[in-house]
Enzyme design. Structure first.
Site, PDB file in Angstrom:
ATOM      1  N   PHE A  11       0.874  -1.173   0.000  1.00  0.00           N
ATOM      2  CA  PHE A  11       0.000   0.000   0.000  1.00  0.00           C
ATOM      3  C   PHE A  11       0.908   1.218   0.000  1.00  0.00           C
ATOM      4  CE2 PHE A  11      -1.790   3.676   1.945  1.00  0.00           C
ATOM      5  CZ  PHE A  11      -3.136   3.687   1.660  1.00  0.00           C
ATOM      6  N   GLU A  12       0.793   2.046  -1.023  1.00  0.00           N
ATOM      7  CA  GLU A  12       1.482   3.323  -0.996  1.00  0.00           C
ATOM      8  C   GLU A  12       0.799   4.279  -1.963  1.00  0.00           C
ATOM      9  OE1 GLU A  12       5.608   2.594  -1.887  1.00  0.00           O
ATOM     10  OE2 GLU A  12       5.268   2.330  -4.021  1.00  0.00           O
ATOM     11  N   ILE A  13       0.776   5.540  -1.572  1.00  0.00           N
ATOM     12  CA  ILE A  13       0.275   6.627  -2.403  1.00  0.00           C
ATOM     13  C   ILE A  13       1.427   7.603  -2.526  1.00  0.00           C
ATOM     14  CG2 ILE A  13      -1.446   8.458  -2.626  1.00  0.00           C
ATOM     15  CD1 ILE A  13      -3.240   6.823  -0.737  1.00  0.00           C
TER      16      ILE A  13
END
Length: 394
Positions: free
Chosen positions: A251-253
């Site tokens: 999960f990364e933005i």
């Protein structure tokens, strides 16, 4: 008046959230004025996309993720989906995923040169390393494709030609309703990287990573951000060595322009030429973590506590979001050492990774508590914090 006396003013993300939630920027009618995709006009929306590296055989899994994200967020915001694969997508995959969204979908193949052994890698040595990593049980370390994937996620995904007109991305898995535009949040607050898990990795995967990173920093001091904060990644009780904490990058933005920058490119190339993605199992999570720590001030990194997420045995679910999340709330420290085998002699830092990152009051311990005392009664030594992370904000 000269600029010397002026204090730099930075955006306040908390105020932004207070002013811009309640789906202020949602696309309620399913269309977006001025947003035509990578070859059109983006208008005043962030140039952003939801991305996933996925195989045809993983269709059911990505469909589950899409259903969650579309229902809970993207049906309101209509950001495009971009799928990447090391081989062409099947017509079944395309039809099935397009059927789950009214947003645009794109299907891209990873260039062969980004998914194959570079010329400087000794293939025989690589085959020996696969056998060794498999023997000692390093997660998926015996799979050739997994090494290609880690290398691609570390230093090539943001170079894909299709992403050239995009500035922001989100690697997706999802659990909770979100009532704001996460990409606009990142853009308006000058954020470079967002995460929602900060946990230990299995150090057997990358025994030379810290030494090579330290050598890089010494050879390129001009590239390190003047406000870089590496302190939370160093273990003072182990001589200042890397404590193996990582942003769990499934999960990364983040900002694509950050990854394209001079510092990160130089760092990735330094690691790549050393062969660690193949002779060891350098993962994109520790590589991204160390890069972000060197080249980004801490104020430009955001902990998305409000977004739930699960990958394999690791799950993050925020507290006090009843009715908004399809998961049960997890402790702030719940995933701290799940990736480290129980029998591993790997040293753990005295505080959990997320608390080391947050710092301040998050490190305060209860009066009279000791790690040794907790362990004497069967605990793991990480339950003595004053703040548990589930307090109701007043």
């Amino acid at each position: 008046m000269g600029e010397e006396g002026l204090e730099t003013k930075y955006p306040d993300p908390i105020i932004w959230l207070e002013e811009n939630s309640n789906d202020k920027y949602a696309v309620t009618d399913g269309t977006t004025t001025g947003f035509l995709g990578p070859n059109g006009v983006f208008g005043n929306r962030p140039r952003a996309a939801l991305i996933s590296l996925v195989r045809n055989s993983e269709l059911n899994g990505i469909m589950r993720s899409m259903r969650q994200l579309e229902y809970r967020w993207n049906r309101k915001y209509q950001y495009p989906w971009i799928f990447f694969n090391d081989e062409p997508f099947s017509e079944e995959f395309k039809a099935s995923t397009r059927n789950l969204t009214t947003a645009d979908c794109y299907y891209e193949v990873v260039p062969k040169e980004h998914w194959s052994l570079p010329e400087w890698i000794d293939e025989g040595r690589f085959m020996n390393s696969l056998e060794y990593l498999g023997t000692i049980g390093v997660g998926k370390g015996w799979l050739v494709s997994y090494h290609h994937m880690c290398r691609w996620n570390s230093g090539f995904f943001y170079k894909h030609p299709f992403l050239k007109d995009y500035d922001w991305y989100w690697r997706v898995h999802y659990f909770c309703d979100i009532d704001y535009d996460v990409f606009r949040f990142m853009h308006d607050n000058n954020m470079k990287y967002g995460f929602n898990m900060n946990i230990l990795d299995d150090a057997r995967s990358f025994p030379s990573l810290w030494e090579r990173t330290r050598n890089f920093a010494q050879a390129h001091p001009h590239l390190i951000h003047p406000e870089s904060d590496m302190s939370w990644l160093l273990d003072p009780e182990a001589g200042g060595e890397y404590n193996n904490c990582q942003f769990f990058s499934n999960f990364e933005i983040g900002s694509l322009n950050f990854w394209r920058g001079e510092g990160n490119e130089a760092y990735f190339n330094w690691l790549d030429r050393a062969g660690g993605f193949y002779y060891e199992r350098f993962g994109d999570a520790p590589v991204h973590t160390l890069s972000v720590a060197m080249f980004v001030p801490k104020r430009d990194i955001w902990f998305f506590r409000d977004i739930g997420y699960q990958h394999s045995i690791n799950e993050h679910c925020p507290p006090h979001r009843e009715g908004k999340c399809s998961c049960q709330p997890t402790r702030l420290d719940a995933n701290f050492y799940k990736l480290v085998p129980l029998q591993s002699p790997q040293r753990k830092p005295v505080d959990t990774c997320i608390r080391l990152f947050l710092g301040g009051e998050w490190l305060s311990k209860k009066e009279g508590w000791t790690m040794e005392g907790e362990r004497a009664f069967g605990g793991d030594g990480y339950h003595g914090y004053v703040l548990q992370g589930d307090e109701v904000e007043g």
